[in-house]
Design an enzyme around this catalytic site. Sequence first.
Site, PDB file in Angstrom:
ATOM      1  N   TYR A 199     -15.790  -5.641   8.570  1.00 46.16           N
ATOM      2  CA  TYR A 199     -16.235  -6.027   9.914  1.00 46.16           C
ATOM      3  C   TYR A 199     -17.452  -7.178   9.724  1.00 46.16           C
ATOM      4  CZ  TYR A 199     -14.031  -1.817  11.269  1.00 46.16           C
ATOM      5  OH  TYR A 199     -13.199  -0.605  11.461  1.00 46.16           O
ATOM      6  N   GLU A 214       1.763  -1.484   2.372  1.00 53.06           N
ATOM      7  CA  GLU A 214       1.412  -2.737   1.925  1.00 53.06           C
ATOM      8  C   GLU A 214       1.196  -3.172   0.661  1.00 53.06           C
ATOM      9  OE1 GLU A 214      -1.032  -4.975   4.892  1.00 53.06           O
ATOM     10  OE2 GLU A 214      -0.074  -3.793   6.579  1.00 53.06           O
ATOM     11  N   CYS A 220      -5.000  -4.120  12.461  1.00 53.21           N
ATOM     12  CA  CYS A 220      -6.337  -3.869  12.609  1.00 53.21           C
ATOM     13  C   CYS A 220      -6.670  -2.855  11.386  1.00 53.21           C
ATOM     14  CB  CYS A 220      -6.902  -3.176  13.793  1.00 53.21           C
ATOM     15  SG  CYS A 220      -5.318  -1.907  14.460  1.00 53.21           S
ATOM     16  N   HIS A 221      -5.669  -2.270  10.804  1.00 53.64           N
ATOM     17  CA  HIS A 221      -5.617  -1.384   9.723  1.00 53.64           C
ATOM     18  C   HIS A 221      -6.257  -2.035   8.380  1.00 53.64           C
ATOM     19  CE1 HIS A 221      -1.715  -2.958   9.557  1.00 53.64           C
ATOM     20  NE2 HIS A 221      -1.797  -2.697   8.207  1.00 53.64           N
TER      21      HIS A 221
END
Length: 176
Positions: free
Chosen positions: A99, A160, A133-134
């Site tokens: 963030y 991923e 967003c993950h």
Amino acid sequence: MTYLTKLASPLGPLTLASDGAAVTGLWLEAQKYFAAGLERETAERTDLPVFHQAAAWLDAYFTKRERPSLPSLSPRGSDFRQKVWALLLEIPFGETTTYGALTEKLKAAGVPASPQAVGGAVGHNPISILIPCHRVVGAGGSLTGYAGGIEKKRCLLELEGADLSRLYTPKRGTER
């Protein structure tokens, strides 16, 4: 009018929304803010080309095959949220950011921001998975702040091939 369809996924049922031309929402079942921002008038519709494009992308994603181009996306939100969601699309597959790092990118572009405001925008992302967003983690690598649930966030990052060795799940009540 908003059109809806449901798709099966390894994470459980997904609900997709569209204005007829673009994906406007994608939610995991029982996700926080599920269907937030949907118009009152909705209709079930499985035959939209954009839903077929989204289904093909998601199928390739979940089966670890080469993904086609993303379908057209049109998330609804404030100018600030749009800027944050655009940054999420820049996070490479299998990588994470924080963030704070997103906040610094916004500030460098002249957009006033704080990690808390960025976290609010990330948390209200109406198009989960397609807008990744993950891939956003807390400072120090905490797996925090996923509206679909931390375990589903972990599953997506594992799928991923993200390096999870430095990531951890915070104790309840200590998030962010």
